[in-house]
Scaffold this active site. Structure first.
Site, PDB file in Angstrom:
ATOM      1  N   CYS A 272       0.793  -1.239   0.000  1.00 36.54           N
ATOM      2  CA  CYS A 272       0.000   0.000   0.000  1.00 36.54           C
ATOM      3  C   CYS A 272       0.827   1.292   0.000  1.00 36.54           C
ATOM      4  O   CYS A 272       0.514   2.202  -0.765  1.00 36.54           O
ATOM      5  CB  CYS A 272      -0.991   0.037   1.152  1.00 36.54           C
ATOM      6  SG  CYS A 272      -1.280  -1.506   1.978  1.00 36.54           S
TER       7      CYS A 272
ATOM      8  N   ASP B 251      -2.591  -8.034  -5.122  1.00 38.69           N
ATOM      9  CA  ASP B 251      -2.994  -6.805  -4.458  1.00 38.69           C
ATOM     10  C   ASP B 251      -3.490  -5.758  -5.445  1.00 38.69           C
ATOM     11  O   ASP B 251      -3.058  -5.734  -6.590  1.00 38.69           O
ATOM     12  CB  ASP B 251      -1.765  -6.246  -3.718  1.00 38.69           C
ATOM     13  CG  ASP B 251      -2.153  -5.520  -2.446  1.00 38.69           C
ATOM     14  OD1 ASP B 251      -3.353  -5.428  -2.185  1.00 38.69           O
ATOM     15  OD2 ASP B 251      -1.248  -5.050  -1.739  1.00 38.69           O
TER      16      ASP B 251
ATOM     17  N   HIS C 254      -5.081  -1.466  -5.120  1.00 35.97           N
ATOM     18  CA  HIS C 254      -5.635  -0.377  -4.322  1.00 35.97           C
ATOM     19  C   HIS C 254      -6.480   0.495  -5.209  1.00 35.97           C
ATOM     20  O   HIS C 254      -6.035   0.904  -6.270  1.00 35.97           O
ATOM     21  CB  HIS C 254      -4.511   0.405  -3.647  1.00 35.97           C
ATOM     22  CG  HIS C 254      -3.782  -0.430  -2.652  1.00 35.97           C
ATOM     23  ND1 HIS C 254      -2.599  -1.067  -2.931  1.00 35.97           N
ATOM     24  CD2 HIS C 254      -4.128  -0.804  -1.396  1.00 35.97           C
ATOM     25  CE1 HIS C 254      -2.236  -1.776  -1.869  1.00 35.97           C
ATOM     26  NE2 HIS C 254      -3.146  -1.643  -0.936  1.00 35.97           N
TER      27      HIS C 254
ATOM     28  N   LYS D 101     -14.859  -3.570   6.522  1.00 37.51           N
ATOM     29  CA  LYS D 101     -14.377  -4.498   5.513  1.00 37.51           C
ATOM     30  C   LYS D 101     -15.330  -5.653   5.244  1.00 37.51           C
ATOM     31  O   LYS D 101     -16.278  -5.881   6.013  1.00 37.51           O
ATOM     32  CB  LYS D 101     -13.010  -5.053   5.908  1.00 37.51           C
ATOM     33  CG  LYS D 101     -13.041  -5.807   7.218  1.00 37.51           C
ATOM     34  CD  LYS D 101     -11.671  -6.394   7.545  1.00 37.51           C
ATOM     35  CE  LYS D 101     -11.720  -7.103   8.884  1.00 37.51           C
ATOM     36  NZ  LYS D 101     -10.565  -7.908   9.178  1.00 37.51           N
TER      37      LYS D 101
HETATM   38 ZN   LIG Z   1      -3.154  -2.504   0.895  1.00 37.12          ZN
END
Ligand SMILES: [Zn+2]
Ligand SMILES: [Zn+2]
Length: 644
Positions: free
Chosen positions: A337, A386, A388, A472
């Site tokens: 991130c 992943d 974002h 979440k």
């Molecule tokens: Zn992340």
């Protein structure tokens, strides 16, 4: 009188001091006989603990995890009682319930306890369980607690008590055995009907390698003999499906002590399988507007100080890498991130640029305790699928819907038929624990709930389970033998945009902060492959499997023909090899079936003459003769259907 609110919203009045058991009994005596624990105001408690104020109440039968954890934790007390009777002077560390069952860490001094002793301990436990011993709670002062264990000479309990606050300490007694514990427990031991002590391992006191090694005894218990038998059958099946065993048999991955514990080495077949999984996901993501990025495996320590990851992982993980430059420190990245936030900041962003979806198969490193490492499911270096998503608050719902679409497509394609989703919301009574405005939280929570409902997900909502930085949605899948695995997660984050001062310019030319969504449908590739192996028993879907077909010439005479067919199939993207070993055809069939190859293609006299191949399908047997071209079409169609 007090008001008791039930999960369906119904409210009933009871006398102050009523117990969950009495309430269950007032509904039906049968229910009362089945409940093992209760949740009162979000806290799991004993069924005989009085309730003194207006409360919410949930009664738990065996099916609920809350009941199981209470049952199993109580069983650890029962085991400790048996151990103390069998091994006088034995000392106790901690004895929690775990996902399935319980353990107790013990120090049996000079007498060692081995696998051979487990049966004797089980028998003692059963004998004590039948005595219907009640769990009796007693609140004690810190001084009294300390004195009790000092007298007993149990330094482990003394150490635990040292860290406890006076006024919060309690003892529980069953039969002759008293334990330091805060509960909750069963009412009595008689409901424990079936017991299996499963294994023994060494465990350092408090997980610290500098401390003494204790003996950890694992067990599992059930309220019915039948449930234990089912469990044992499942365990046998699980052993056969163990991804560490199958991974070795199929030559997918390996570990080397020289490279380091918890650092998987992907062998050619495993690497190709992984590549196919990645390409599959990349194609889906491309369709959903994701943009690929690539970031390095390390970053300056300051980057992770900014992101807050250093505070979270710094001390307990890999330590900074130093360079010849004085004071310069890099960290192996524990998360992707922060790097992606810096990519966001590369140029000014306008509201029209959002959502920005940055995707990377990013490898991260976290130092897991060596005792925690397990095959591919717990490793020290792993690759997240992943991405974002940086978006405006008003885009959250649509983005959630899109991510759920991807997750469901993956489950369908990989044959996970049963799954549930957990929505984790903040605790509305404890708002100061969370970062971000009320308005944003409300918006995000309702966006998640709406998106999940729209997609028809079967969800459980857990209040108070959100991370401090945002709500979440987590997915759990059930595998072919009924075990649950946590996989993908979609997480809203108000924290990192704040810490990295991310901005976009709105339509009104003012500056705003974007919301960030972290999402990883597989979780990590390593873990996902492990789950997939255990789910399929190594029989991967045709599109994914390392080898789709093996050609088996009946004798050397047909090797040339086998070569020709093999070349044709490989040219048509069917992953094919030839087993031309000088072995009997029967043996070759058996061995390749063990390798879980979906198609075995047998070629001999007849096949050469008719210019065909004889097709055998794993689990289905003989499929007759066909020409190679038709075989290609058949596989292509099947794969098209799978990837639908
Ligand atoms: Zn992340
Ligand atoms: Zn306890």
């Amino acid at each position: 009188m007090i008001n008791i609110t039930f999960p369906d919203g119904g409210i009933r009045q009871y006398q102050k001091g009523v117990t969950p058991f009495e309430i269950a009994n007032s509904i039906s005596p049968r229910l009362a006989s089945e409940i093992l624990a209760a949740t009162v105001n979000s806290k799991i408690t004993e069924v005989n603990r009085p309730i003194n104020q207006d409360s919410t109440l949930k009664l738990h039968k065996w099916e609920d995890q809350e009941a199981k954890s209470t049952f199993w934790h109580s069983s650890s007390h029962l085991m400790a009682e048996a151990l103390e009777l069998l091994y006088p002077g034995i000392k106790f560390g901690i004895g929690p319930s775990i996902e399935t069952g319980f353990y107790y860490d013990v120090d049996s001094g000079d007498t060692s306890i081995t696998e051979g002793d487990l049966k004797r301990i089980e028998d003692k436990m059963l004998e004590l369980a039948r005595e219907k011993q009640t769990f009796v709670r007693k609140d004690v002062s810190k001084e009294e607690a300390m004195a009790t264990y000092a007298k007993k000479g149990d330094e482990y309990k003394c150490e635990l008590i040292k860290d406890l606050e006076d006024g919060t300490i309690s003892f529980y007694t069953i039969g002759s055995f008293t334990d330091l514990c805060r509960g909750p427990h069963l009412s009595d031991t008689s409901v424990i009907k079936a017991i299996k002590l499963t294994s023994i391992a060494g465990a350092y006191w408090r997980g610290n390698e500098k401390n003494k090694m204790l003996t950890r005894i694992y067990g599992v218990t059930f309220p019915q003999k039948k449930l234990l038998n089912e469990y044992l059958v499942m365990m046998e099946e699980a052993k056969k499906r163990d991804h560490r065993k199958i991974g070795k048999e199929l030559e997918l991955f390996a570990f080397s002590q020289r490279v380091g514990q918890g650092l998987p080495l992907w062998l050619p077949k495993g690497a190709m399988l992984r590549e196919r999984l990645e390409n599959f996901l990349k194609a889906v993501q491309k369709k959903h507007g994701y943009l690929p990025v690539i970031t390095p495996h390390i970053g300056l320590k300051e980057l992770y100080v900014t992101s807050g990851h250093y505070a979270k992982y710094g001390n307990d993980s890999f330590q900074p890498i130093h360079t010849p430059q004085e004071g310069e420190e890099f960290l192996l990245k524990p998360m992707n991130c922060p790097h992606h936030c810096e990519i966001y900041k590369v140029k000014p962003r306008s509201y029209k640029d959002l959502p920005l979806r940055l995707a990377e198969f990013g490898t991260v490193y976290r130092y897991e305790q060596s005792g925690e490492l397990h095959g591919l499911t717990r490793v020290r270096g792993f690759t997240q699928d992943d991405a974002h998503i940086f978006c405006r608050p008003d885009q959250l719902e649509e983005e959630f819907i899109k991510v759920i679409d991807i997750v469901l497509y993956i489950f369908r394609t990989l044959d996970f038929k049963e799954y549930t989703a957990q929505i984790s919301l903040r605790d509305p009574n404890n708002k100061e624990k969370y970062i971000g405005s009320d308005e944003n939280w409300d918006k995000a929570e309702s966006a998640i709930i709406k998106a999940a409902a729209l997609k028809g997900l079967s969800t459980v909502v857990e209040t108070g389970e959100a991370a401090f930085y945002g709500p979440k949605l987590d997915f759990m899948v059930k595998d072919a033998i009924g075990r649950k695995w946590q996989l993908g997660t979609i997480q809203v984050d108000y924290n990192l945009p704040e810490r990295f001062e991310l901005e976009y310019v709105g339509a009104d030319d003012k500056k705003y902060r974007p919301v960030m969504i972290h999402r990883a449908p597989f979780g990590s590739i390593e873990r996902f492959v492990a789950v997939l192996i255990e789910h399929t028993g190594g029989k991967f879907p045709l599109w994914l499997t390392p080898e789709q077909a093996v050609i088996l010439p009946i004798s050397e005479k047909f090797n040339d023909y086998a070569e020709k067919v093999g070349e044709f199939l490989n040219n048509n993207d069917i992953r094919t090899s030839i087993d031309d070993r000088n072995e009997t055809i029967g043996k070759k069939i058996r061995e390749n079936e063990l390798k879980r190859v979906p198609f075995l293609l047998i070629v001999g006299e007849k096949e050469v003459e008719s210019n065909k191949i004889s097709v055998r399908r794993q689990g289905e047997g003989d499929k007759g003769q066909m020409i190679a071209k038709d075989f290609v079409t058949m596989i292509e169609n099947e794969i098209k259907e799978q990837l639908g």
